[in-house]
Design a protein around this motif. Structure first.
Motif, short mmCIF file in Angstrom:
data_model
loop_
_atom_site.label_atom_id
_atom_site.label_comp_id
_atom_site.label_asym_id
_atom_site.label_seq_id
_atom_site.Cartn_x
_atom_site.Cartn_y
_atom_site.Cartn_z
N GLN A 30 30.38 11.21 -56.50
CA GLN A 30 31.13 10.72 -57.65
C GLN A 30 30.41 11.22 -58.90
O GLN A 30 29.22 10.96 -59.06
N TYR A 118 45.88 10.87 -56.63
CA TYR A 118 47.27 10.40 -56.57
C TYR A 118 48.13 11.19 -57.55
O TYR A 118 49.23 11.65 -57.21
N LEU B 25 45.43 2.78 -52.03
CA LEU B 25 45.04 2.37 -50.68
C LEU B 25 43.78 1.53 -50.73
O LEU B 25 42.89 1.77 -51.56
N ASP B 28 40.71 3.72 -50.43
CA ASP B 28 40.31 4.36 -51.68
C ASP B 28 39.69 3.35 -52.64
O ASP B 28 38.75 3.67 -53.38
N ARG B 31 36.12 2.72 -51.44
CA ARG B 31 35.24 3.88 -51.60
C ARG B 31 35.05 4.26 -53.07
O ARG B 31 33.93 4.48 -53.52
N HIS B 32 36.17 4.34 -53.77
CA HIS B 32 36.08 4.95 -55.09
C HIS B 32 36.04 3.94 -56.24
O HIS B 32 35.42 4.19 -57.26
#
Ligand code: FES
Ligand code: FES
Lengths: 778, 172
Positions: A30, A118, B25, B28, B31-32
């Protein structure tokens, strides 16, 4: 020196980190300000690109850029070829984005970069692509025919290469032999499916002028070198990190996947970090496949079943491009002879373009094909001549006193195919004993009386491993006494953090946990090629050993001065250098490291500062492991279901560094082999659409399908490297199709079933049973 | 951008509150949004089990749920199993001891599945173990050593827990 760790089942250094969720996989990266990419991929197998309209996508929320081929400049050229071969006339390579034509379903057409994954996917749906469909080239045999539609028009043919290797006088031998048997043998498409899909993160740092890339690749160093060239950057300005990679098995190495170009390109142009992570459906289209070959094979034998000659003429499906060259078909044709003496041999193949996903090595890399063909031929001989199948094999095995054994071919590393060492009869006999070969006929008869159909299979192979060119390693002792080992071969689960640490720990007398291994980061070590062809333990392992030994020598020299003792009287133990017989006279390795890098005074002339050494190792040629798999299966002729009752692997990979890790490699290989022999198949329709793009259609075996595996070891060390190691990464998978074919035939002997195609499946087995003329016994 | 909703979840004992798009989701999100990258995503279509977490104690595929659905739930992920690398949960320790992982990508999903399974069935036989993990795919190990690890984990959990009681959830 005591070797405490070499050969011991040392528990893995990397496990606690991975088990607590502290892995460093590419999707775990990240970076603030990071953007996310998504690809628009061809929906056609073969079509001209008439128009790609990105205007609506560009206007979509959160979109930063949409790239098509026209935006690429020189990066729009075909990507560099990997391994040229003199017979590879048409070395066609893939594009970062398709120019005017698409050649397989899933080929990248446009790349969208947006604030989130997305939004990038939303916008990718808005890219309008107009295709003019062309006739798809799907069937391998049809593709090789003259007059077939062309995947690459300018080549004038779909045949990329036509290559023949011969030993002896095969034509005459076949003409004069008393018995000749022919078989047509087919292997269909499969693929590796590592549990982690591919991914790339790129970050351009304008201040350091450095391109930092995280890539789920098996070959970070060549990726770095290639990217530097393509982007016109100095090599030191590109750093590629392959941290934890969630399984590789071959296809995570290609140089270059289109995504490995597009993600850095976007990051550099946009001045923002960019991430792309493949999803599973994409992976089925976009990550390389393997296995599809059609062999016309023949064997000539004397009355005793001794081999006089073997011939294989085959087609290899290369897919839409052939960046990786001829590795798979060359390995197939050079693995085929296996452990047998074959005085006359003819191997000839055509590598053929089709409108399907690109093919490159997948665990086994042609070896399963070669072994499938050879072992099917041996089974045929046994049946036709009424000789026991183990006996017919035994009669043809190369004997232990015949090494080095020159097969007479040129191997994939362009060196002569010479087996360095082995004991094939011992390996096979051990496997037969373990599986209970002698008592099986009775077991089989008993089961049949109960209406159960058991079959036994036994298959041999020789596995080329540990090819060059070279690998290197740097060993460095910190003032703390901890040891750092840096090497170029990344790990995708093979346990390098432990097995390579074992080699160092033995040399330096430290705890294996105190050896910190860094692999797969070009910022730490930038010479080498990568983890493939079962070469990491052999080639990098040897370099690690040499580097550690050099550091040991240096530690002894420096410590001899510090302790005023002679070098010969010193030993390394428990993180210290001590005088033998007088353990109170000792210095810690950390103190030695400090003394080797003094702030004042001097170091001896010619010496290098610090307790550090870098060494390289290049083997003269590959070392050859060997093995036998044997299994007893039960087949239900009504349902076609297969149950594996016993599975035995006896393997000789020379000196074993860590038997626990080795056995794990074999377990995993067998599971993949079983999958490829019975469950997994990539299905294309005649239009070139891939129909199997999820784990619901492409069935990877679960714990319910794969057997427990009993493993036996035979050790004949390789003379080609200092430790005597041979590779082991592919041993589990290689003979499984050959073995399953034989075992299923044996089980279904009452129906006279013949297996000539891989993979099987319950449906296939049913078809075979129904297709057989003979009636089932009452 | 679509309207967002508020999600409040407790993950490994810590309460998190985030504004998220309804379509995000759960995998996601974990995790993110939360940065708990130990939960892995292998297929995003509910087959591989790499994304398995515990949702109010039950194993669930986080790629098949939306973050908004987890509002008010109590979740456990692999990060909650052990306080640090020296003090592993018995299931984790058994995976080390029996070489139950290679690349480690599938591993968090297996651990969560197995932890929940052994709470339900503290003394499974091999067939039960194989069935219990058959919803998780591993491409490296051939499952041989995972099965072994689960057997031994069950044994050590039983040795820890008082007779009759099922093993206590770890990390709490
Ligand atoms: S990622 Fe959720 S089941 Fe595969
Ligand atoms: S350890 Fe690699 S997928 Fe299971």
């Amino acid at each position: 020196m005591v070797t405490r760790y070499l050969g011991a089942p040392v528990r893995r250094n990397e496990d606690p980190r991975l088990l607590t969720g502290r892995g460093n996989f590419v999707d775990d990266i990240q970076i603030p300000g990071m953007l996310h990419g998504a690809f628009v991929r061809s929906t056609h197998a073969h079509a001209r690109l008439k128009r790609v309209d990105v205007s609506r996508a560009l206007a979509a929320p959160g979109v930063h850029a949409v790239y098509t081929h026209g935006d690429l400049g020189p990066l729009g050229d075909p990507l560099p070829p990997l391994i040229p071969h003199p017979t590879l006339k048409h070395h066609k390579t893939q594009y970062a984005l398709a120019p005017d034509k698409v050649r397989y379903v899933g080929e990248p057409v446009a790349f969208v970069v947006a604030d989130s994954r997305y939004l990038a996917e939303d916008a990718a749906d808005l890219v309008e692509v107009e295709y003019e469909p062309l006739p798809p080239v799907v069937d391998l045999e049809a593709a090789a025919e003259p007059g077939a539609p062309l995947v690459h028009e300018d080549a004038g043919t779909n045949v990329a290469a036509h290559y023949t290797q011969r030993v002896g006088e095969p034509d005459r031998a076949f003409a004069e032999a008393p018995h000749v048997f022919t078989e047509r043998l087919v292997m269909d498409r499969g693929c590796a499916q590592p549990m982690e899909p591919r991914g790339v993160v790129a970050h351009w740092d304008p201040r350091l002028e450095t391109l930092l890339i995280w890539d789920s690749t098996q070959a970070p160093i060549p990726i770095r070198n290639g990217l530097a060239r393509l982007f016109g950057l100095p090599e030191r300005a590109v750093r590629v990190i392959a941290g934890d990679v969630g399984g590789g098995f071959g296809p995570k190495i290609m140089m270059f996947y289109p995504e490995e170009i597009m993600v850095p390109l976007a990051a550099m142009r946009l001045g923002r970090p960019v991430k792309w992570i493949e999803d599973r459906r994409e992976h089925f289209w976009a990550t390389n496949h393997e296995r599809e070959q059609i062999h016309d094979a023949a064997i000539a034998v004397d009355d005793q079943g001794r081999i006089i000659a073997v011939r294989t003429v085959f087609l290899h499906d290369a897919g839409a491009y052939i960046p990786y060259g001829l590795i798979v078909p060359v390995v197939a044709s050079t693995t085929l002879p296996g452990p047998y003496k074959i005085p006359n041999y003819h191997a000839e193949f055509k590598a053929v373009f089709t409108n399907k996903t690109i093919v490159s090595p997948y665990r086994g890399a042609g070896r399963p094909h070669g072994v499938f063909v050879m072992e099917r031929l041996m089974d045929r001989v046994a049946r036709e001549l009424g000789i026991d199948r183990a006996e017919v094999r035994r009669r043809n095995l190369i004997q232990p006193d015949e090494f080095p054994y020159d097969v007479g071919l040129i191997y994939q590393d362009f060196a002569p195919l010479i087996y360095d060492s082995g004991n094939y009869p011992a390996v096979m006999d051990r496997a037969l004993a373990m599986v209970g070969y002698d008592r099986f006929p009775e077991e089989q008869a008993r089961a049949r009386r109960e209406g159960r159909y058991l079959g036994l299979g036994v298959a041999n192979y020789v596995e080329g491993t540990g090819i060059g060119p070279y690998e290197g390693a740097k060993v460095h002792v910190e003032p703390s006494g901890k040891v750092l080992l840096a090497t170029g071969v990344g790990t995708q689960g093979q346990g390098h953090y432990t097995s390579l640490a074992q080699l160092v720990a033995d040399q330096l007398g430290v705890d294996v946990k105190d050896v910190h291994v860094v692999t797969g980061d070009t910022g730490e070590f930038a010479w080498g090629t990568g983890t493939f062809a079962s070469r990491a333990a052999v080639v990098a392992g040897s370099a690690v050993y040499l580097a550690a030994r050099a550091v040991r020598e240096k530690a002894l020299e420096v410590a001899a001065r510090l302790l005023e003792a002679s070098k010969e009287d010193l030993e390394l133990e428990g993180g210290r250098v001590l005088v033998r017989g007088a353990p109170q006279r000792a210095v810690s390795l950390g103190e030695v490291a400090v003394a080797a890098n003094p702030l004042r005074g001097t170091i001896p002339e010619g010496a290098e500062p610090g307790l550090e050494a870098t060494r390289y190792f290049g083997p003269p040629r590959g070392s050859f492991a060997a093995g036998t798999h044997a299994a007893v299966v039960e087949v239900d002729p009504e349902t076609g279901m297969l149950k594996i009752l016993r599975y035995v692997v006896v393997h000789d990979c020379g000196t074993v560094i860590n038997p626990m890790i080795l056995e794990g490699q074999i377990h995993g290989g067998v599971a993949q082999g079983v999958g490829g022999a019975y469950y997994e198949k990539l299905v294309y329709d005649e239009g070139g659409q891939l129909l199997t793009t999820s784990f619901m259609d492409f069935l990877i075996p679960t714990a319910m399908e794969v057997p427990d595996v009993a493993i036996g070891h035979v050790e004949t060390p390789s003379p080609l490297n200092p430790l005597g190691i041979k590779g082991a990464g592919e041993a589990g998978v290689i003979p499984v199709p050959a073995l399953v074919a034989q075992a299923v035939e044996d089980a279904l002997a009452p129906w006279g079933v013949r297996v000539r195609e891989m993979p099987l499946s319950p449906v296939k087995v049913r078809e075979l049973v129904e297709g057989s003329r003979r009636e089932a016994p009452a | 951008m679509a309207a967002t909703r508020t999600v409040r979840v407790r993950v490994n004992g810590t309460l998190h509150e985030r504004e998220v798009e309804p379509r995000l989701l759960l995998s996601d999100f974990i995790r993110h949004e939360l940065g708990l990258t130990g939960t892995h995503v292998g297929c995003e279509h509910g087959v591989c089990g790499a994304c398995t977490i515990l949702w109010n104690g039950e194993p669930v595929r986080s790629c098949l749920a939306l973050a908004v659905q987890a509002d008010g739930a109590e979740l456990e992920t692999v990060e909650g199993l052990a306080p640090d690398e020296e003090r592993l949960h018995p299931v984790q320790a058994a995976f080390v001891e029996h070489h139950g992982l290679q690349c480690g990508f599938c591993t968090p999903g297996f651990l969560m599945t197995v932890v929940a399974f052994l709470r339900e069935n503290p003394d499974p036989d091999e067939a039960e173990i194989r069935r219990a993990i058959s919803g998780n795919l591993c491409r490296c190990t051939g499952y041989v050593n995972i099965v072994k690890a689960v057997k031994h984990a069950a044994r050590s959990l039983r040795a820890r827990a008082p007779a009759g009681a099922s093993a206590a959830p770890a990390g709490r």
